[in-house]
Design a protein around this motif. Structure first.
Motif, PDB file in Angstrom:
ATOM      1  N   SER A  29       0.769  -1.069  -0.101  1.00 41.19           N
ATOM      2  CA  SER A  29       0.029  -0.088  -0.084  1.00 41.19           C
ATOM      3  C   SER A  29       0.802   1.345  -0.118  1.00 41.19           C
ATOM      4  O   SER A  29       0.288   2.349  -0.121  1.00 41.19           O
ATOM      5  CB  SER A  29      -1.033   0.080   1.075  1.00 41.19           C
ATOM      6  N   ASP A  30       2.219   0.902   0.192  1.00 40.39           N
ATOM      7  CA  ASP A  30       3.126   2.328   0.071  1.00 40.39           C
ATOM      8  C   ASP A  30       3.075   2.612  -1.399  1.00 40.39           C
ATOM      9  O   ASP A  30       3.647   3.812  -1.550  1.00 40.39           O
ATOM     10  CB  ASP A  30       4.473   2.168   0.564  1.00 40.39           C
ATOM     11  N   SER A  51      -3.334   3.819  -8.198  1.00 45.47           N
ATOM     12  CA  SER A  51      -2.823   4.542  -7.127  1.00 45.47           C
ATOM     13  C   SER A  51      -2.573   3.359  -5.900  1.00 45.47           C
ATOM     14  O   SER A  51      -3.184   2.509  -5.959  1.00 45.47           O
ATOM     15  CB  SER A  51      -3.734   5.650  -6.667  1.00 45.47           C
ATOM     16  N   TRP A  52      -1.898   4.141  -4.699  1.00 45.90           N
ATOM     17  CA  TRP A  52      -1.761   3.283  -3.720  1.00 45.90           C
ATOM     18  C   TRP A  52      -3.193   2.854  -2.981  1.00 45.90           C
ATOM     19  O   TRP A  52      -3.137   1.703  -2.410  1.00 45.90           O
ATOM     20  CB  TRP A  52      -0.866   4.066  -2.716  1.00 45.90           C
ATOM     21  N   SER A  53      -4.006   3.661  -2.916  1.00 43.64           N
ATOM     22  CA  SER A  53      -5.272   3.413  -2.482  1.00 43.64           C
ATOM     23  C   SER A  53      -6.189   2.703  -3.388  1.00 43.64           C
ATOM     24  O   SER A  53      -7.251   2.248  -2.840  1.00 43.64           O
ATOM     25  CB  SER A  53      -5.862   4.507  -1.768  1.00 43.64           C
ATOM     26  N   GLY A  54      -6.040   2.449  -4.652  1.00 48.58           N
ATOM     27  CA  GLY A  54      -7.001   2.070  -5.526  1.00 48.58           C
ATOM     28  C   GLY A  54      -7.832   3.004  -6.214  1.00 48.58           C
ATOM     29  O   GLY A  54      -8.605   2.824  -6.773  1.00 48.58           O
ATOM     30  N   GLY A  55      -7.763   4.280  -5.605  1.00 50.73           N
ATOM     31  CA  GLY A  55      -8.722   5.316  -6.036  1.00 50.73           C
ATOM     32  C   GLY A  55      -8.810   5.993  -7.445  1.00 50.73           C
ATOM     33  O   GLY A  55      -9.836   6.579  -7.699  1.00 50.73           O
ATOM     34  N   ARG A  71      -6.604  -3.839  -6.947  1.00 49.16           N
ATOM     35  CA  ARG A  71      -5.748  -4.050  -5.916  1.00 49.16           C
ATOM     36  C   ARG A  71      -6.232  -4.678  -4.703  1.00 49.16           C
ATOM     37  O   ARG A  71      -7.448  -3.893  -4.276  1.00 49.16           O
ATOM     38  CB  ARG A  71      -4.609  -3.170  -5.616  1.00 49.16           C
ATOM     39  N   ASN A  73      -5.018  -4.472  -1.095  1.00 49.26           N
ATOM     40  CA  ASN A  73      -3.848  -3.974  -0.038  1.00 49.26           C
ATOM     41  C   ASN A  73      -3.716  -5.071   1.040  1.00 49.26           C
ATOM     42  O   ASN A  73      -2.541  -5.349   1.437  1.00 49.26           O
ATOM     43  CB  ASN A  73      -3.890  -2.791   0.390  1.00 49.26           C
ATOM     44  N   GLU A  78      -1.891  -6.951  -6.679  1.00 49.99           N
ATOM     45  CA  GLU A  78      -2.736  -6.292  -7.580  1.00 49.99           C
ATOM     46  C   GLU A  78      -3.209  -7.397  -8.776  1.00 49.99           C
ATOM     47  O   GLU A  78      -2.609  -8.552  -9.054  1.00 49.99           O
ATOM     48  CB  GLU A  78      -1.994  -5.176  -8.367  1.00 49.99           C
ATOM     49  N   GLU A 101       3.419   7.850  -8.450  1.00 56.68           N
ATOM     50  CA  GLU A 101       2.248   6.974  -9.490  1.00 56.68           C
ATOM     51  C   GLU A 101       2.758   7.503 -10.723  1.00 56.68           C
ATOM     52  O   GLU A 101       2.404   6.788 -11.804  1.00 56.68           O
ATOM     53  CB  GLU A 101       1.267   7.865  -8.910  1.00 56.68           C
TER      54      GLU A 101
END
Length: 122
Positions: A29-30, A51-55, A71, A73, A78, A101
């Motif tokens: 998640s980093d 993105s790290w959050s999936g957003g 993904r 986390n 992923e 990103e």
């Protein structure tokens, strides 16, 4: 972070396939993550990033509407869901990760998986 891609194989045109990429060594998640592919005799091609959050997700025009990146986390994994596969999708598929990103989106991530072969027969 170490990345391991798997899930490739031989399928027929029109079939679906889901690739997975497991991360280890550091909390995934980093990282922003992405997928690329390289067909014989061609340059490596960006497919999708998340993105790290999936957003936020980004796609190459060549796969938009057919491929979906996601993904989980909690599982440090992923995925790339590939639908309506075509013979021209035949390639070695690589997962990648980077703290940035933008670096993933421009094809310059720091970390790469080993690749998994996808072959689509007509």
């Amino acid at each position: 972070v170490q990345l391991q891609a798997f899930g490739g194989g031989l399928v027929q045109a029109g079939d679906s396939l889901r690739l997975s990429c497991a991360a280890s060594g550091r909390t995934s998640s980093d990282f922003a993550m992405g997928w690329f592919r390289q067909a014989p005799g061609k340059e490596r091609e960006f497919l999708a990033a998340i993105s790290w959050s999936g957003g936020r997700t980004y796609y190459a025009e060549s796969v938009k509407g057919r491929f979906t990146i996601s993904r989980d986390n909690a599982k440090d994994t992923e995925y790339l869901q590939m639908n309506s596969l075509k013979p021209e999708d035949t390639a070695v598929y690589y997962c990648a990760a980077d703290l940035s990103e933008v670096s993933v989106r421009i094809g310059l991530p720091d970390y790469w998986g080993q690749g998994t072969q996808v072959t689509v027969s007509s």
